[in-house]
Design a protein around this motif. Structure first.
Motif, PDB file in Angstrom:
ATOM      1  N   PHE A 713       0.826  -1.204   0.000  1.00  0.00           N
ATOM      2  CA  PHE A 713       0.000   0.000   0.000  1.00  0.00           C
ATOM      3  C   PHE A 713       0.861   1.256   0.000  1.00  0.00           C
ATOM      4  O   PHE A 713       0.596   2.206  -0.753  1.00  0.00           O
ATOM      5  CB  PHE A 713      -0.923  -0.027   1.217  1.00  0.00           C
ATOM      6  N   LEU A 714       1.894   1.273   0.821  1.00  0.00           N
ATOM      7  CA  LEU A 714       2.783   2.440   0.850  1.00  0.00           C
ATOM      8  C   LEU A 714       3.530   2.599  -0.463  1.00  0.00           C
ATOM      9  O   LEU A 714       3.787   3.736  -0.907  1.00  0.00           O
ATOM     10  CB  LEU A 714       3.768   2.303   2.020  1.00  0.00           C
ATOM     11  N   LEU A 715       3.879   1.493  -1.099  1.00  0.00           N
ATOM     12  CA  LEU A 715       4.573   1.570  -2.380  1.00  0.00           C
ATOM     13  C   LEU A 715       3.666   2.177  -3.443  1.00  0.00           C
ATOM     14  O   LEU A 715       4.108   3.035  -4.232  1.00  0.00           O
ATOM     15  CB  LEU A 715       5.038   0.178  -2.802  1.00  0.00           C
ATOM     16  N   ARG A 716       2.416   1.757  -3.488  1.00  0.00           N
ATOM     17  CA  ARG A 716       1.487   2.347  -4.453  1.00  0.00           C
ATOM     18  C   ARG A 716       1.216   3.809  -4.140  1.00  0.00           C
ATOM     19  O   ARG A 716       1.068   4.637  -5.043  1.00  0.00           O
ATOM     20  CB  ARG A 716       0.175   1.556  -4.452  1.00  0.00           C
ATOM     21  N   LEU A 717       1.137   4.122  -2.861  1.00  0.00           N
ATOM     22  CA  LEU A 717       0.837   5.495  -2.464  1.00  0.00           C
ATOM     23  C   LEU A 717       1.999   6.426  -2.756  1.00  0.00           C
ATOM     24  O   LEU A 717       1.810   7.600  -3.117  1.00  0.00           O
ATOM     25  CB  LEU A 717       0.493   5.522  -0.970  1.00  0.00           C
ATOM     26  N   ASN A 718       3.205   5.908  -2.640  1.00  0.00           N
ATOM     27  CA  ASN A 718       4.401   6.747  -2.771  1.00  0.00           C
ATOM     28  C   ASN A 718       5.259   6.287  -3.953  1.00  0.00           C
ATOM     29  O   ASN A 718       6.481   6.267  -3.875  1.00  0.00           O
ATOM     30  CB  ASN A 718       5.204   6.674  -1.460  1.00  0.00           C
ATOM     31  N   TYR A 719       4.601   5.916  -5.052  1.00  0.00           N
ATOM     32  CA  TYR A 719       5.350   5.349  -6.176  1.00  0.00           C
ATOM     33  C   TYR A 719       6.317   6.351  -6.793  1.00  0.00           C
ATOM     34  O   TYR A 719       7.348   5.986  -7.359  1.00  0.00           O
ATOM     35  CB  TYR A 719       4.381   4.821  -7.234  1.00  0.00           C
ATOM     36  N   ASN A 720       6.021   7.667  -6.700  1.00  0.00           N
ATOM     37  CA  ASN A 720       6.927   8.687  -7.246  1.00  0.00           C
ATOM     38  C   ASN A 720       7.594   9.509  -6.149  1.00  0.00           C
ATOM     39  O   ASN A 720       8.067  10.621  -6.404  1.00  0.00           O
ATOM     40  CB  ASN A 720       6.176   9.613  -8.188  1.00  0.00           C
ATOM     41  N   SER A 721       7.599   8.976  -4.919  1.00  0.00           N
ATOM     42  CA  SER A 721       8.267   9.598  -3.763  1.00  0.00           C
ATOM     43  C   SER A 721       7.652  10.930  -3.366  1.00  0.00           C
ATOM     44  O   SER A 721       8.274  11.719  -2.658  1.00  0.00           O
ATOM     45  CB  SER A 721       9.768   9.789  -4.033  1.00  0.00           C
ATOM     46  N   PHE A 722       6.399  11.178  -3.788  1.00  0.00           N
ATOM     47  CA  PHE A 722       5.779  12.454  -3.442  1.00  0.00           C
ATOM     48  C   PHE A 722       5.493  12.540  -1.948  1.00  0.00           C
ATOM     49  O   PHE A 722       5.852  13.526  -1.294  1.00  0.00           O
ATOM     50  CB  PHE A 722       4.478  12.633  -4.244  1.00  0.00           C
ATOM     51  N   PHE A 723       4.840  11.507  -1.394  1.00  0.00           N
ATOM     52  CA  PHE A 723       4.487  11.558   0.020  1.00  0.00           C
ATOM     53  C   PHE A 723       5.726  11.551   0.905  1.00  0.00           C
ATOM     54  O   PHE A 723       5.767  12.216   1.939  1.00  0.00           O
ATOM     55  CB  PHE A 723       3.590  10.359   0.361  1.00  0.00           C
ATOM     56  N   GLU A 724       6.728  10.799   0.536  1.00  0.00           N
ATOM     57  CA  GLU A 724       7.954  10.751   1.333  1.00  0.00           C
ATOM     58  C   GLU A 724       8.629  12.109   1.374  1.00  0.00           C
ATOM     59  O   GLU A 724       9.109  12.555   2.420  1.00  0.00           O
ATOM     60  CB  GLU A 724       8.897   9.701   0.760  1.00  0.00           C
ATOM     61  N   ALA A 725       8.667  12.787   0.210  1.00  0.00           N
ATOM     62  CA  ALA A 725       9.312  14.102   0.155  1.00  0.00           C
ATOM     63  C   ALA A 725       8.541  15.128   0.969  1.00  0.00           C
ATOM     64  O   ALA A 725       9.129  15.906   1.725  1.00  0.00           O
ATOM     65  CB  ALA A 725       9.440  14.558  -1.302  1.00  0.00           C
ATOM     66  N   THR A 726       7.215  15.138   0.819  1.00  0.00           N
ATOM     67  CA  THR A 726       6.425  16.118   1.568  1.00  0.00           C
ATOM     68  C   THR A 726       6.441  15.834   3.065  1.00  0.00           C
ATOM     69  O   THR A 726       6.472  16.753   3.875  1.00  0.00           O
ATOM     70  CB  THR A 726       4.981  16.108   1.058  1.00  0.00           C
ATOM     71  N   ALA A 727       6.412  14.539   3.448  1.00  0.00           N
ATOM     72  CA  ALA A 727       6.459  14.206   4.873  1.00  0.00           C
ATOM     73  C   ALA A 727       7.796  14.588   5.485  1.00  0.00           C
ATOM     74  O   ALA A 727       7.856  15.126   6.591  1.00  0.00           O
ATOM     75  CB  ALA A 727       6.199  12.713   5.069  1.00  0.00           C
ATOM     76  N   ARG A 728       8.897  14.350   4.743  1.00  0.00           N
ATOM     77  CA  ARG A 728      10.207  14.731   5.246  1.00  0.00           C
ATOM     78  C   ARG A 728      10.330  16.244   5.332  1.00  0.00           C
ATOM     79  O   ARG A 728      10.911  16.783   6.271  1.00  0.00           O
ATOM     80  CB  ARG A 728      11.298  14.171   4.339  1.00  0.00           C
ATOM     81  N   GLY A 729       9.776  16.942   4.369  1.00  0.00           N
ATOM     82  CA  GLY A 729       9.823  18.393   4.423  1.00  0.00           C
ATOM     83  C   GLY A 729       9.031  18.947   5.585  1.00  0.00           C
ATOM     84  O   GLY A 729       9.429  19.943   6.194  1.00  0.00           O
ATOM     85  N   ALA A 730       7.906  18.292   5.929  1.00  0.00           N
ATOM     86  CA  ALA A 730       7.121  18.775   7.059  1.00  0.00           C
ATOM     87  C   ALA A 730       7.822  18.519   8.375  1.00  0.00           C
ATOM     88  O   ALA A 730       7.748  19.323   9.303  1.00  0.00           O
ATOM     89  CB  ALA A 730       5.752  18.100   7.066  1.00  0.00           C
ATOM     90  N   LEU A 731       8.556  17.403   8.463  1.00  0.00           N
ATOM     91  CA  LEU A 731       9.231  17.074   9.715  1.00  0.00           C
ATOM     92  C   LEU A 731      10.452  17.959   9.954  1.00  0.00           C
ATOM     93  O   LEU A 731      10.829  18.210  11.096  1.00  0.00           O
ATOM     94  CB  LEU A 731       9.652  15.600   9.718  1.00  0.00           C
TER      95      LEU A 731
END
Length: 781
Positions: A713-731
């Motif tokens: 599920f996380l792989l499909r959700l973050n297939y282009n690293s969008f969520f990972e980048a935004t989450a890291r930027g928020a942290l």
């Protein structure tokens, strides 16, 4: 004098050997007996002065045997005397009250039977002594002591045992415990005697086990069996005498109530050498037999009609083997059980023989007892499994629950939501909301379901009414607790409560017939209903997002047509389209998240767990395993859908409400959108989605076995690293480093968040994100 002594040895005193209690009433008490254990009320007459002291000592030692015999014989005659029982089978009269009711104990009678056997052996020894004395020309006193010497190590402990039983009113399982403890001694003769007494006690227990495990009857007049019925659940005829008659009938509803709450293991009467797991198995067998011996009338009539129908419709082996409801291995079971008894007589006889074999064993063997109980439990569990799975069509009902409660019939619910969309755009009317909702529900069934769906009639739609004084927009609905609830999701700490439109409390009810209530309890159906409410909310918000996009595109096409006709307004129309781009962007992000979440729950969670449940049910033949498999199935659905994690539930609830707010904003816009509301929705959604991704990708959650498909599920959700980048930027926004440190205060512990500032930043902007991360508790982020 020797004849007087022989009579005294069997409890008959006279002029030479006297009973002090008879000559001087009140001169001998129980306290004297306990304080002077070496003395007894049987004495030589005081006027016999010609007897030497050595002979007197021998005679007094023999007289003690006569006294113990006299007391034990009185105990056996009182316990075996049924004159104090004023009870006839089938009569409403009960036992006498007072002291006689205290003697009411079938286990005490068994003890008396055992003691009477010992006393019979003692009398035979006295008789042999008398024969030897008569045949001897010059009898001597030493011959008596030689033949009766072994009873000096048996009768005194038996007398002490009887006194302890009488004084403490020991009976039932406690008496078995006492006898089992007395068996561990170093005197072989006494050990053999105690083992025989324990054998007699076990005979009573085996008779009670046979009544419970063969016929499902609780034969326990005096509350001595370790299986007991709760007092408030006793039947009127049973409350008076504690007996269930062999011919007494019980309704199917009564037996189902008995299964869940009426019977229990009475630990006070459970012998210590019987493990609690074995006692639970015995309890299960009795309840199963009660179910199998008392099918409901509707079930029997349905089975008869089903057997006739099967005889006409099923013409070949391949017809059944091609059915989706049963595996090839269950084909023979179907044929064998059509028209047969739920509990065949051969199996009943097998259970009775196993218990009879235990009764005939000279001593109790724990391994043999546990093995027999396990074999009987297997028989009962197998036939109960056949009743529920084969006769009651369990797989068909599980499939129906999956179709309707887990939204497996997606076309039906898609049609239902479309038909009721115009109704759900308005607040529900408390008086008629449920009736209004049933109309599109039936319309969707007509459009999507065929006539062959015989389970739809069991499904009904419910909508809880509002509380008094509440407005139409404040319909009462279930709320989740702070942590770990699987109820409907509610907001905490946001201002979106006005978007709780009252339709989120839509629930389903499923009509369950006998004997499926054994598996589908109210608690189980409540879990199904709560999962349904969660899935329906996701389905509904996905439809709203799609419909809002479709309606907006129709509006754009209309504006494009006007633009072609009116070239002067073409620039303004193009500008409006550009102004709405941020709104379409956030709508696309919402649709992407909701769609992936739905796909994960429906495919990765529900379908995989359903396939596993099917395999387990078909491979198992045990009802207890079936219950465990279904419990694990529901638990997996709840845990892998994150409904037991309070922080994730609250975040998902907030995201759903934000999606609904955006849909209402799109519907109510005139020209350019409301940028203030749009910016607020966009900012809140980004925070919540980043919080959700951060929690789900934590090492203790994504790497655990509670959610094996979470990484997909996380792989499909973050297939282009969008969520990972935004989450890291928020942290790590603008140089802030957030650390979590656990400090100890007075032996306890609490979490404290420390902020190390390396640049200017507004902490309040990101407060929500970190509060969501904190509620995860022990999850590492």
């Amino acid at each position: 004098m020797l004849h007087e002594l022989l009579l005294a040895l069997v409890g008959c005193t006279g002029d030479v050997f006297v009973d002090v209690r008879e000559q001087v009433p009140g001169a001998w008490t129980k306290e004297d007996d306990s304080e002077q254990q070496l003395d007894c009320p049987f004495r030589l007459a005081p006027d016999l002065t010609f007897i030497q002291p050595s002979e007197r000592e021998i005679l007094e030692r023999l007289l003690r045997l006569g006294f113990y015999y006299h007391e034990l014989d009185n105990f056996t005659r009182q316990s075996l005397n049924l004159g104090w029982v004023k009870f006839s089978y089938g009569s409403a009269d009960t036992l006498e009250t007072g002291s006689s009711s205290k003697r009411a104990s079938v286990y005490t009678r068994a003890l008396a039977n055992g003691i009477s056997e010992v006393l019979a052996v003692y009398r035979s020894a006295v008789l042999k002594v008398e024969q030897d004395l008569l045949s001897d020309a010059t009898p001597v006193l030493s011959s008596l002591t030689k033949d009766l010497n072994k009873f000096e190590s048996i009768l005194p402990p038996l007398h002490a045992l009887v006194q302890e039983v009488k004084e403490n009113n020991i009976k039932g399982g406690r008496l078995l415990n006492l006898l089992h403890t007395k068996c561990h001694c170093g005197v072989p003769e006494l050990q053999t005697c105690m083992q025989r007494l324990l054998w007699h006690g076990h005979q009573v227990m085996y008779r009670q086990l046979a009544a419970w495990m063969v016929y499902g009857l609780l034969q326990d007049q005096h509350g001595e069996f370790f299986i007991s019925r709760l007092q408030h659940e006793r039947m009127p005829s049973e409350a008076e005498n504690g007996l269930e008659r062999p011919g007494q009938s019980h309704s199917a509803d009564t037996e189902l109530a008995d299964w869940h709450s009426s019977f229990q293991v009475f630990s006070d009467m459970l012998p210590q050498y019987i493990p609690s797991q074995v006692a639970d198995s015995i309890l299960f067998v009795g309840k199963a037999v009660r179910i199998l011996r008392n099918p409901s009338k509707s079930f029997k009539s349905h089975q008869q009609g089903l057997g006739l129908q099967n005889s006409r419709e099923v013409t070949s082996r391949e017809d059944i083997l091609s059915s989706n409801s049963y595996s090839k291995g269950s084909f023979l079971d179907i044929l064998d059980h059509q028209g047969s008894e739920l509990l065949p007589q051969s199996q009943v006889e097998k259970v009775a023989l196993l218990i009879q074999a235990l009764k005939e064993m000279p001593s109790f063997h724990k391994s043999s007892f546990e093995g027999a109980m396990d074999s009987i439990r297997t028989i009962a569990a197998t036939h109960l499994w056949q009743l529920v799975v084969v006769h009651a069509d369990l797989m068909g009902h599980l499939k129906a629950l999956k179709d309707y409660f887990l939204l497996a019939k997606g076309d039906f619910f898609q049609c239902f939501l479309e038909e009721s969309r115009s109704l759900m755009r308005l607040p529900p009317r408390p008086a008629t909301a449920e009736a209004d909702l049933k109309i599109p529900f039936q319309q969707a069934a007509v459009k999507t379901l065929g006539d062959d769906d015989r389970y739809f009639s069991r499904v009904s739609l419910k909508l809880p009414s509002s509380t008094g004084g509440a407005s139409q927009g404040e319909i009462l609905r279930p709320r989740s607790s702070a942590e770990g609830s699987i109820g409907l999701l509610t907001s905490h700490g946001d201002n979106s409560n006005k978007f709780n439109d009252g339709w989120d409390s839509i629930a389903l009810e499923y009509s369950i017939e006998w004997p499926l209530q054994l598996l589908f309890t109210k608690e189980i159906l409540a879990k199904y209903c709560r999962v349904f409410q969660y899935l329906l909310r996701l389905k509904r918000i996905q439809l709203e997002l799609e419909k809002s996009w479709a309606e907006a595109m129709q509006q754009d096409r209309a504006e494009s047509a006007r633009q072609r006709r009116d070239s002067e307004n073409s620039v303004s129309a193009t500008q409006r389209q550009q102004q709405r781009m941020p709104m379409w962007r956030i709508r696309q992000h919402m649709t992407y998240l909701i769609t992936n979440l739905q796909f994960y729950i429906q495919v990765d969670v529900i379908e995989s767990q359903w396939n596993l449940l099917q395999e387990r049910v078909q491979a198992s033949k045990d009802f207890t395993e079936l219950v465990r498999f279904h419990q694990e199935y529901l638990t997996a659905l709840i845990s892998q859908s994150f409904l037991d994690i309070g922080s994730v539930s609250r975040i998902l609830d907030s995201i759903i409400k934000l999606c609904l707010r955006l849909c209402r904003l799109i519907e109510n816009q005139d020209g350019s959108p409301n940028y203030v509301d749009l910016d607020q929705i966009s900012e809140e959604f980004n925070k919540k989605s980043n919080s959700l991704y951060t929690i789900l990708r934590s090492s203790k959650l994504a790497g655990s076995q509670r959610a094996p498909f979470l990484r997909q599920f996380l792989l499909r959700l973050n297939y282009n690293s969008f969520f990972e980048a935004t989450a890291r930027g928020a942290l790590n926004v603008k140089g802030f480093l957030f650390q979590c440190k656990k400090q100890s205060y007075g032996g306890g512990g609490r979490l404290e968040w420390e902020v190390s500032k390396k640049g200017p930043c507004n902490l309040a902007t990101h407060r929500t994100l970190f509060m969501d991360c904190m509620v995860v508790g022990n999850l590492c982020i």
